[in-house]
Motif scaffolding. Structure first.
Motif, PDB file in Angstrom:
ATOM      1  N   ALA A 197       0.839  -1.321  -0.194  1.00 46.94           N
ATOM      2  CA  ALA A 197       0.009   0.152   0.078  1.00 46.94           C
ATOM      3  C   ALA A 197       0.898   1.116   0.086  1.00 46.94           C
ATOM      4  O   ALA A 197       1.298   1.747   1.116  1.00 46.94           O
ATOM      5  CB  ALA A 197      -0.908  -0.109   1.096  1.00 46.94           C
ATOM      6  N   PRO A 198       1.216   1.879  -1.137  1.00 47.53           N
ATOM      7  CA  PRO A 198       2.126   3.038  -1.360  1.00 47.53           C
ATOM      8  C   PRO A 198       1.586   4.209  -0.464  1.00 47.53           C
ATOM      9  O   PRO A 198       2.353   5.185  -0.356  1.00 47.53           O
ATOM     10  CB  PRO A 198       2.257   3.228  -2.727  1.00 47.53           C
ATOM     11  CG  PRO A 198       1.067   2.566  -3.434  1.00 47.53           C
ATOM     12  CD  PRO A 198       0.854   1.603  -2.456  1.00 47.53           C
ATOM     13  N   LYS A 222       3.635   1.781   7.206  1.00 43.26           N
ATOM     14  CA  LYS A 222       2.912   0.449   7.549  1.00 43.26           C
ATOM     15  C   LYS A 222       3.895  -0.853   6.940  1.00 43.26           C
ATOM     16  O   LYS A 222       3.504  -1.926   7.347  1.00 43.26           O
ATOM     17  CB  LYS A 222       1.620   0.330   7.242  1.00 43.26           C
ATOM     18  CG  LYS A 222       0.683   1.449   8.001  1.00 43.26           C
ATOM     19  CD  LYS A 222      -0.826   1.014   7.824  1.00 43.26           C
ATOM     20  CE  LYS A 222      -1.526   1.784   8.584  1.00 43.26           C
ATOM     21  NZ  LYS A 222      -3.079   1.635   8.470  1.00 43.26           N
ATOM     22  N   ALA A 223       4.814  -0.386   6.033  1.00 40.07           N
ATOM     23  CA  ALA A 223       5.437  -1.647   5.453  1.00 40.07           C
ATOM     24  C   ALA A 223       6.560  -2.183   6.576  1.00 40.07           C
ATOM     25  O   ALA A 223       7.030  -1.308   7.267  1.00 40.07           O
ATOM     26  CB  ALA A 223       6.429  -1.175   4.284  1.00 40.07           C
ATOM     27  N   LYS A 224       6.626  -3.304   6.427  1.00 37.92           N
ATOM     28  CA  LYS A 224       7.608  -4.127   7.314  1.00 37.92           C
ATOM     29  C   LYS A 224       8.963  -3.434   7.095  1.00 37.92           C
ATOM     30  O   LYS A 224       9.703  -3.396   8.385  1.00 37.92           O
ATOM     31  CB  LYS A 224       7.557  -5.700   7.214  1.00 37.92           C
ATOM     32  CG  LYS A 224       8.457  -6.344   8.296  1.00 37.92           C
ATOM     33  CD  LYS A 224       8.064  -7.908   8.291  1.00 37.92           C
ATOM     34  CE  LYS A 224       8.846  -8.274   9.624  1.00 37.92           C
ATOM     35  NZ  LYS A 224       8.679  -9.805   9.670  1.00 37.92           N
ATOM     36  N   GLY A 238       7.543  -7.434   2.702  1.00 32.94           N
ATOM     37  CA  GLY A 238       8.175  -7.822   3.658  1.00 32.94           C
ATOM     38  C   GLY A 238       9.317  -8.926   3.512  1.00 32.94           C
ATOM     39  O   GLY A 238      10.029  -8.562   2.776  1.00 32.94           O
ATOM     40  N   ASP A 239       9.421  -9.922   4.628  1.00 29.71           N
ATOM     41  CA  ASP A 239      10.618 -10.864   4.584  1.00 29.71           C
ATOM     42  C   ASP A 239      10.408 -11.545   3.315  1.00 29.71           C
ATOM     43  O   ASP A 239       9.359 -12.358   3.018  1.00 29.71           O
ATOM     44  CB  ASP A 239      10.796 -11.409   5.721  1.00 29.71           C
ATOM     45  CG  ASP A 239      10.927 -10.573   7.002  1.00 29.71           C
ATOM     46  OD1 ASP A 239      11.813  -9.529   6.804  1.00 29.71           O
ATOM     47  OD2 ASP A 239      10.653 -10.902   8.127  1.00 29.71           O
ATOM     48  N   TYR A 255      -2.822  -6.205   2.942  1.00 29.63           N
ATOM     49  CA  TYR A 255      -3.153  -4.708   3.464  1.00 29.63           C
ATOM     50  C   TYR A 255      -4.462  -4.620   2.799  1.00 29.63           C
ATOM     51  O   TYR A 255      -4.930  -5.261   1.859  1.00 29.63           O
ATOM     52  CB  TYR A 255      -2.652  -3.862   3.017  1.00 29.63           C
ATOM     53  CG  TYR A 255      -1.024  -3.741   3.358  1.00 29.63           C
ATOM     54  CD1 TYR A 255      -0.451  -2.898   4.527  1.00 29.63           C
ATOM     55  CD2 TYR A 255      -0.172  -4.591   2.704  1.00 29.63           C
ATOM     56  CE1 TYR A 255       0.759  -3.254   4.966  1.00 29.63           C
ATOM     57  CE2 TYR A 255       1.191  -4.720   3.062  1.00 29.63           C
ATOM     58  CZ  TYR A 255       1.737  -4.115   4.114  1.00 29.63           C
ATOM     59  OH  TYR A 255       3.170  -3.904   4.793  1.00 29.63           O
ATOM     60  N   VAL A 256      -5.583  -3.870   3.639  1.00 28.52           N
ATOM     61  CA  VAL A 256      -6.893  -3.643   2.999  1.00 28.52           C
ATOM     62  C   VAL A 256      -7.020  -2.164   2.553  1.00 28.52           C
ATOM     63  O   VAL A 256      -6.648  -1.293   3.717  1.00 28.52           O
ATOM     64  CB  VAL A 256      -8.062  -3.955   3.969  1.00 28.52           C
ATOM     65  CG1 VAL A 256      -9.325  -3.429   3.393  1.00 28.52           C
ATOM     66  CG2 VAL A 256      -8.068  -5.399   4.185  1.00 28.52           C
TER      67      VAL A 256
END
Length: 378
Positions: free
Chosen positions: A272-273, A278-280, A344-345, A366-367
């Motif tokens: 979600a750009p 909120k990105a890991k 993420g990982d 993500y929503v």
């Protein structure tokens, strides 16, 4: 003699060029029904290669992406992969966006012994088939449904009955089956299950059929083009169900030309750009986003483009760990990959028959809600 010498020099030059780069083959739908997504994924891959090359490349050489258009067609996907392996001699591939295209090319990976990182396709068949040359960074539909299951109870009004509108292929039908199973496990009723062909440009008949089912939610699975069409026509018909889309595609055209005023839709995405924090791994996401912005690409396209970026990051790390650009060495090394990605990982777990396992990463979900051209991350 002079002509023969000239030919020999040309062969030597081509061989030298091949040795000066590390090739990665890419098969994506650059034309056809899902071209928007394929082009975004390809742009993401190019940005990853540029970032890696600025840092010195891999094994002391720059990455060279060899890109083929699979034309949104499974037969063309097979042709593109054969070209990349036999003509271009690539030691590793990324592709092929759709589950149908990916399933079509998988026998060729085994035949020629070349690994592929699957960046988008979600059918469970891909990693359950017993193909040890497959490594997937995208989630399966089952994984996506399980992730959404943790959010279902938070909806107000509550989700009590759902309908489905799915593209009629391995991806769409597989997603519908997994989400149906998840909803039923939570005691939620399942109503009608409608389908559409991948190239359909009018969904009014399907939506009219769904209008009177008494469901409160409609799950839609398809690419960017059809998601946009479905939401626009649903708003025009005053469809009473809330619309939730799956698969990670985002109807970006509705940002500039929104559906009917006040109409909201929700989208399950894997990046979600609009909320990079909120990105890991925000630092990785920002590096990708900076490259995207520098190219002047549509902002929302990053919801697809990151797939290509993470796919190339995984492949480059596999080549680095292998210590050489050879298919079997890269295949073995991909099991050791453990790096941060935009989603993420990135690391692979074994899935499928013992001794012939495929690799599967565990992405984040993500929503994002879209209303009046404005996205918001839930």
């Amino acid at each position: 003699m002079k002509k023969a010498l000239s030919g020999a020099l040309l062969v030597t030059a081509v061989a030298a060029h091949a040795q000066d780069t590390v090739k990665i083959g890419i098969s994506e739908p650059l034309t056809g029904a899902v071209a928007a997504s394929g082009n975004y994924v390809t742009e993401g891959a190019k940005i990853a290669a540029e970032v890696i090359n600025k840092k010195g490349g891999v094994l002391g050489k720059p990455l060279e992406l060899v890109i083929e258009d699979n034309k949104s067609n499974p037969r063309e996907a097979v042709n593109s992969v054969e070209k990349l392996i036999l003509r271009d001699k690539v030691p590793v591939l990324m592709g092929a966006w759709s589950s149908t295209y990916t399933l079509a090319v998988m026998p060729k990976l085994e035949e020629y012994g070349v690994p592929m990182v699957v960046e988008t396709a979600s059918s469970g068949k891909i990693t359950a088939a017993g193909n040890p040359w497959i490594f997937r960074t995208s989630p399966t539909s089952e994984m996506e449904a399980k992730a959404f299951a943790t959010l279902v109870d938070s909806y107000s009004p509550a989700i009590k009955k759902v309908d489905f509108l799915s593209v009629n292929n391995d991806w769409g039908l597989g997603a519908a089956a997994e989400f149906k199973k998840m909803f039923e496990s939570k005691g939620i009723a399942v109503g009608r299950m409608e389908t559409m062909t991948a190239d359909a440009t009018d969904l009014s008949a399907q939506l009219a059929t769904l209008k009177g089912t008494g469901s409160d939610t409609l799950i839609v699975t398809s690419g960017i083009e059809q998601l946009t069409l479905a939401i626009r026509q649903a708003s025009e018909q005053n469809l009473p169900q809330r619309v939730i889309t799956t698969g990670g595609s985002f109807p970006e055209l509705l940002l500039k030309a929104p559906a009917a005023k006040g109409y909201a839709s929700q989208h399950l995405l894997f990046f979600a750009p609009w909320a990079v924090e909120k990105a890991k791994h925000p630092e990785v996401a920002k590096e990708f986003m900076d490259g995207w912005k520098a190219k002047g690409l549509d902002f929302a396209g990053q919801t697809e483009g990151f797939r290509g970026y993470d796919g190339i990051l995984a492949i480059a790390e596999g080549i680095r760990l292998a210590g050489k650009a050879e298919p079997e060495a890269i295949r073995q090394a991909l099991w050791k990959v453990s790096i941060p990605g935009v989603n993420g990982d990135i690391a692979f777990s074994k899935v499928g028959p013992e001794g012939k396992e495929s690799g599967q990463a565990t992405p984040n979900v993500y929503v994002v809600e879209l209303k009046d051209g404005e996205p918001s991350v839930k």
